[in-house]
Scaffold this active site. Sequence first.
Site, short mmCIF file in Angstrom:
data_model
loop_
_atom_site.label_atom_id
_atom_site.label_comp_id
_atom_site.label_asym_id
_atom_site.label_seq_id
_atom_site.Cartn_x
_atom_site.Cartn_y
_atom_site.Cartn_z
N LYS A 27 0.84 -1.22 0.00
CA LYS A 27 0.00 0.00 0.00
C LYS A 27 0.86 1.25 0.00
CE LYS A 27 0.89 1.34 4.40
NZ LYS A 27 1.69 2.52 4.69
N PRO A 112 9.11 -4.26 -0.42
CA PRO A 112 10.35 -4.02 0.32
C PRO A 112 10.15 -4.14 1.83
CG PRO A 112 9.46 -1.96 -0.56
CD PRO A 112 8.65 -3.07 -1.16
N ALA A 114 10.65 -3.07 5.67
CA ALA A 114 10.80 -1.78 6.37
C ALA A 114 10.82 -0.63 5.37
CB ALA A 114 12.07 -1.76 7.24
N GLY A 116 7.89 1.14 4.33
CA GLY A 116 6.74 2.05 4.40
C GLY A 116 5.62 1.63 3.47
N ALA A 118 3.97 -1.39 4.06
CA ALA A 118 3.21 -2.34 4.87
C ALA A 118 3.41 -3.80 4.44
CB ALA A 118 1.72 -1.98 4.87
N GLY A 120 5.17 -6.18 6.01
CA GLY A 120 4.99 -7.08 7.16
C GLY A 120 3.51 -7.23 7.49
N ALA A 122 1.06 -6.87 5.31
CA ALA A 122 0.48 -7.67 4.22
C ALA A 122 0.71 -9.15 4.50
CB ALA A 122 1.12 -7.27 2.89
N ASP A 154 -1.95 -1.42 10.11
CA ASP A 154 -2.09 -1.51 8.65
C ASP A 154 -2.62 -2.87 8.18
OD1 ASP A 154 -1.08 1.05 8.31
OD2 ASP A 154 0.97 0.38 7.94
#
Length: 316
Positions: A27, A112, A114, A116, A118, A120, A122, A154
């Site tokens: 996102k 990617p 860390a 930004g 989300a 982890g 996801a 998130d």
Amino acid sequence: MTAAAFTPGDGPRHNQTQSVTVRVPAKVNLALSVGPLRPDGYHDLATVFHAVGLHDEVTATTSDTLALTCEGEGQAEVPLDGVNLAWRAAELLARTVGRTPAVRLHLTKGIPVAGGMAGGSADAAGALVACDALWGTGLSREELHGLAAQLGSDVPFALYGGTAMGTGRGEQITPVLARGEFHWVFAFAHEGLSTPAVFRELDRQRATAKEEVAASGVDEELLRALRAGDSTLLGAALRNDLTRPAVSLRPDLQATLLAGRDAGAIGTLLSGSGPTCAFLATDAVRAATVAAALEAAPSVRAVRRALGPAAGAHVL
Ligand code: C5P
């Protein structure tokens, strides 16, 4: 929903191996308005989440114990134990339905780490949906949303995808009317950024400036641009309150943002708490030009193009 993949000879005949793979999107926050710090340590937010076509896949396979493996984008930085949100998602779901979390999770990363975007969160949403299908829990969408919100701010949005307003600490989701497709370019940085560190820096800057922190809110122009499917209006309305603190922690982000704008992006944006930068282009040809310019920027590790909005977590 469950994709059974049992091959005779794969183990004891009475113990069928079953496997479910779920695809989950990254996102960006088209608007990220950060209100006051709350007593629980979170900030009151008003955000517009937008899922984009960069994906992770989470495969859940029946197993004797809980185990986690990972391949793909940033795999060396992904924790493979109870620190990982996907692991915690399997444990939380198992506890909720009263069973043991006997499942092997495998993450195939395109988002990617860390960054930004989300990733982890996801993976947590993917693990919830995959284990839910594997175990046939029968939980409702609302119940899964509740578990997702316990895992992170998130995580609920990753279940829904599309374009949606997030309020509270980001976990309360309301659909937003959005038309058309948007062309995005993403510039990944050489190193990740810690979300709590960026929020702390925002608080520090606000305290230093003795700023009165207004209640969070989303500008009407952004919602109008989405309703109209107008990328030029949308580009002008993008806003992220975390840009200033992220750039102060990582000054080279400014160079990335300028490189994309100079190459013809109609909108530039820090993605969430960064360090990924997002660029909006009017069409596929201009997106390719922006991507090529960013490939050459020293502050950029990798460049990806994607369309938004993308679907939320779904079983393949
Ligand atoms: O909910 P999640 O664990 O993803 O949030 C990570 C961190 O980001 C929090 O611990 C907090 O420091 C910060 N955060 C915040 N306000 C929010 C969401 C996140 O301060 N609304």
